[in-house]
Design an enzyme around this catalytic site. Structure first.
Site, PDB file in Angstrom:
ATOM      1  N   LYS A 166      63.172  45.336  78.060  1.00 17.30           N
ATOM      2  CA  LYS A 166      62.761  45.761  79.402  1.00 17.30           C
ATOM      3  C   LYS A 166      61.505  46.639  79.332  1.00 17.30           C
ATOM      4  O   LYS A 166      60.611  46.522  80.180  1.00 17.30           O
ATOM      5  CB  LYS A 166      63.913  46.496  80.101  1.00 17.30           C
ATOM      6  N   TYR A 187      68.162  45.222  74.226  1.00 13.32           N
ATOM      7  CA  TYR A 187      68.053  44.964  75.667  1.00 13.32           C
ATOM      8  C   TYR A 187      67.054  45.925  76.312  1.00 13.32           C
ATOM      9  O   TYR A 187      66.112  45.507  77.003  1.00 13.32           O
ATOM     10  CB  TYR A 187      69.422  45.087  76.347  1.00 13.32           C
ATOM     11  N   SER A 238      65.005  48.493  83.955  1.00 16.20           N
ATOM     12  CA  SER A 238      66.318  49.127  83.821  1.00 16.20           C
ATOM     13  C   SER A 238      66.187  50.565  83.352  1.00 16.20           C
ATOM     14  O   SER A 238      65.258  50.902  82.599  1.00 16.20           O
ATOM     15  CB  SER A 238      67.118  48.340  82.784  1.00 16.20           C
TER      16      SER A 238
HETATM   17  C1  WQD Z   1      79.153  53.384  82.573  1.00 17.45           C
HETATM   18  C2  WQD Z   1      79.954  54.496  81.933  1.00 17.45           C
HETATM   19  C3  WQD Z   1      80.813  53.983  79.746  1.00 17.45           C
HETATM   20  C4  WQD Z   1      83.828  51.037  81.022  1.00 17.45           C
HETATM   21  C5  WQD Z   1      74.651  49.666  81.220  1.00 17.45           C
HETATM   22  C6  WQD Z   1      73.276  49.430  80.692  1.00 17.45           C
HETATM   23  C7  WQD Z   1      72.276  49.636  81.765  1.00 17.45           C
HETATM   24  C8  WQD Z   1      72.592  48.765  82.935  1.00 17.45           C
HETATM   25  C9  WQD Z   1      73.967  48.992  83.421  1.00 17.45           C
HETATM   26  C10 WQD Z   1      71.652  46.616  82.974  1.00 17.45           C
HETATM   27  C11 WQD Z   1      79.647  54.688  80.440  1.00 17.45           C
HETATM   28  C12 WQD Z   1      81.929  54.225  80.724  1.00 17.45           C
HETATM   29  C13 WQD Z   1      82.786  51.936  80.965  1.00 17.45           C
HETATM   30  C14 WQD Z   1      85.167  51.491  80.788  1.00 17.45           C
HETATM   31  C15 WQD Z   1      84.317  53.711  80.468  1.00 17.45           C
HETATM   32  N1  WQD Z   1      72.484  47.399  82.579  1.00 17.45           N
HETATM   33  N2  WQD Z   1      83.035  53.248  80.693  1.00 17.45           N
HETATM   34  N3  WQD Z   1      85.352  52.811  80.526  1.00 17.45           N
HETATM   35  O1  WQD Z   1      76.413  51.781  79.893  1.00 17.45           O
HETATM   36  O2  WQD Z   1      75.766  53.248  81.859  1.00 17.45           O
HETATM   37  O3  WQD Z   1      74.731  51.043  81.607  1.00 17.45           O
HETATM   38  O4  WQD Z   1      74.876  48.838  82.337  1.00 17.45           O
HETATM   39  O5  WQD Z   1      71.308  45.639  83.218  1.00 17.45           O
HETATM   40  O6  WQD Z   1      71.052  49.343  81.275  1.00 17.45           O
HETATM   41  O7  WQD Z   1      73.020  50.313  79.622  1.00 17.45           O
HETATM   42  O8  WQD Z   1      77.059  51.131  82.262  1.00 17.45           O
HETATM   43  O9  WQD Z   1      79.070  50.412  83.453  1.00 17.45           O
HETATM   44  O10 WQD Z   1      78.865  49.909  80.977  1.00 17.45           O
HETATM   45  O11 WQD Z   1      79.235  52.252  81.721  1.00 17.45           O
HETATM   46  O12 WQD Z   1      84.544  54.900  80.192  1.00 17.45           O
HETATM   47  O13 WQD Z   1      86.147  50.743  80.824  1.00 17.45           O
HETATM   48  O14 WQD Z   1      81.343  54.127  81.994  1.00 17.45           O
HETATM   49  O15 WQD Z   1      81.133  54.521  78.485  1.00 17.45           O
HETATM   50  O16 WQD Z   1      79.703  56.057  80.164  1.00 17.45           O
HETATM   51  P1  WQD Z   1      76.007  51.893  81.294  1.00 17.45           P
HETATM   52  P2  WQD Z   1      78.593  50.825  82.119  1.00 17.45           P
END
Ligand code: WQD
Length: 326
Positions: free
Chosen positions: A145, A141, A117
Site C-alpha cells: 500500500k 500488505y 490503508s
Molecule cells: C482489530 C483488533 C486484534 C479479532 C487490519 C489491517 C488493516 C486493515 C484492517 C485492511 C486487533 C483484535 C481481532 C479477534 C481480537 N486492513 N482482535 N480478537 O489488525 O487493526 O487491521 O485490518 O485492508 O490494515 O492491519 O484489524 O480487525 O484484524 O483487529 O482481539 O477475534 O482486534 O488483535 O487488536 P487490524 P482487525
C-alpha cells in the site's frame, strides 16, 4: 463523469459504487471476481470481469465506457496471508496498480483515487496518527500500500494525473444486509462467528499499554468511507493537479474489549471474552487524526460504532440465520 471502480464487486467497492451512483455519478465496475461477488453490482451499472494486471482489457474498458476517473480498490488485503505470499501481494497490489496506471495515463483519464490503508503506519507511537506520522509498514500488505502511494504520486507528478490516496482505518458495517462483508478476517465478524458458535469471543492480548490493556483502533462505517470517496472524486475534479494523501477515520479510539462488550449487548448475547496471547504484529493503538480530510474534502464521518455493529449484524444474520436472537 464516469468512474471506473476496480474492485467494485468487493465489500468496500460495492459501497463506493452505491455512494457514487447516489451522488449522480456514472459508475462502471471492473473486477476479476476472485473475491468480489457479481450480485453486489447494482442493475444499470456495467460489470467488466477482468484483472487489473490485464492492461489491454483495462484500456478497452476505459475507452468503451468513456471513463473520466478511476477509483482503484482491487487488491489483496489479508495481512497474515501477505506474510506468506509476498510475491503474490506485490504482483497483485503493486504490479496491478502499475499496469492500471499505464492504461489510465495512456488514455488521458484525469483523476485517480487510490485505496490505501492505515497499515502504512505500522506501529505508530503517537496518540493521533497524522498524515505526517512516519510510515513504517509491518507487513508485505502494508508495504504494497505504501509503494502504491509512491507510484500513484510519482505518476501524478510526471503526467498531471490528479490523485488521492485514502488511508482507511478499521472499516466495519454495511449500507444494507446484502452489501455486508462476507469475509471473517476482522474483529467484528470474528466476534460474530464465535457468538454464533456459542463460543467465547477472543481478545488477542490484554497486556498492552492502553487503558484496559486491549488494543485500540479507529473504527469507521463503510458508508462514511464510501462518502469520502465521492468527496475525493469531486475534489480531484474541482482541482486538477491535486495530490492528496488523507486519513479516513473518525479520530476516536475504541478498545477491543469495548467492541466485544458492545457487540454482545447489541446482538442480544452475553458471552464474556477469553484472553488469548497477543497476535504477532498488532500495534497497541492506531487512531486517526481526521482533520486533513475534513479540511480538504469537507467530509466527516456521521456514523458511530453502534451503527457499524447493528448494520454488520443484519448482514451476518442474513447469511447465518441461526445466529439471530429474539
Ligand atoms: C482489530 C483488533 C486484534 C479479532 C487490519 C489491517 C488493516 C486493515 C484492517 C485492511 C486487533 C483484535 C481481532 C479477534 C481480537 N486492513 N482482535 N480478537 O489488525 O487493526 O487491521 O485490518 O485492508 O490494515 O492491519 O484489524 O480487525 O484484524 O483487529 O482481539 O477475534 O482486534 O488483535 O487488536 P487490524 P482487525
Amino acid at each position: 463523469m464516469t468512474w471506473l471502480i476496480t474492485g467494485g464487486a468487493g465489500y468496500i467497492g460495492a459501497h463506493v459504487v452505491r455512494a457514487m451512483t447516489e451522488a449522480g455519478e456514472k459508475a462502471v465496475v471492473y473486477d476479476d471476481l476472485s473475491t468480489g461477488i457479481a450480485e453486489r453490482v447494482p442493475d444499470g451499472v456495467p460489470l467488466v470481469v477482468g484483472s487489473v494486471l490485464d492492461g489491454e482489457r483495462v484500456a478497452r474498458a476505459l475507452a468503451d465506457h468513456s471513463v473520466t476517473g478511476v477509483v482503484h480498490l482491487a487488491a489483496k488485503k489479508q495481512v497474515g496471508e501477505s506474510v506468506d505470499l509476498p510475491l503474490h501481494y506485490y504482483r497483485e497490489n503493486v504490479e496491478g496498480l502499475r499496469v492500471l496506471l499505464e492504461a489510465v495515463t495512456a488514455a488521458g483519464v484525469p483523476s485517480f483515487v487510490f485505496s490505501s490503508s492505515a497499515a502504512v503506519y505500522g506501529m505508530p507511537d503517537v496518540d493521533l496518527v497524522t498524515e505526517e506520522t512516519p510510515c513504517l509498514p509491518m507487513s508485505p500488505y502494508g508495504e504494497t500500500k505504501l509503494a502504491g502511494e509512491w507510484l500513484v504520486r510519482a505518476t501524478g507528478r510526471a503526467s498531471g494525473l490528479s490523485t488521492a490516496s485514502l488511508r482507511y482505518f478499521n472499516v466495519a458495517g454495511a449500507a444494507s444486509p446484502e452489501l455486508a462483508d462476507t469475509g471473517v478476517y476482522n474483529l467484528v465478524p470474528m466476534v460474530f462467528e464465535k457468538l454464533t458458535e456459542g463460543a467465547a469471543p477472543r481478545v488477542f492480548g490484554d497486556d498492552y499499554a492502553t487503558p484496559d490493556g486491549t488494543c485500540v483502533r479507529d473504527y469507521i462505517h463503510v458508508v462514511d468511507l464510501a462518502e469520502a470517496h465521492v468527496a475525493a472524486a469531486r475534489a480531484l475534479q474541482a482541482s486538477p493537479g491535486s495530490a492528496l494523501t488523507l486519513n479516513i477515520g473518525r479520530g476516536e479510539g475504541v478498545s477491543v474489549r469495548e467492541m466485544i462488550d458492545r457487540i454482545n449487548s447489541l446482538t442480544g448475547h452475553d458471552h464474556p471474552p477469553t484472553v488469548t496471547p497477543r497476535r504477532p504484529g498488532d500495534p497497541a493503538r492506531v487512531v486517526a487524526s481526521a482533520d486533513r480530510a475534513a479540511v480538504e474534502l469537507d467530509w466527516k464521518a456521521k456514523y458511530d460504532v453502534e451503527d457499524m455493529i447493528t448494520s454488520a449484524w443484519a448482514g451476518w444474520v442474513r447469511l447465518h440465520p441461526g445466529a439471530a436472537r429474539d
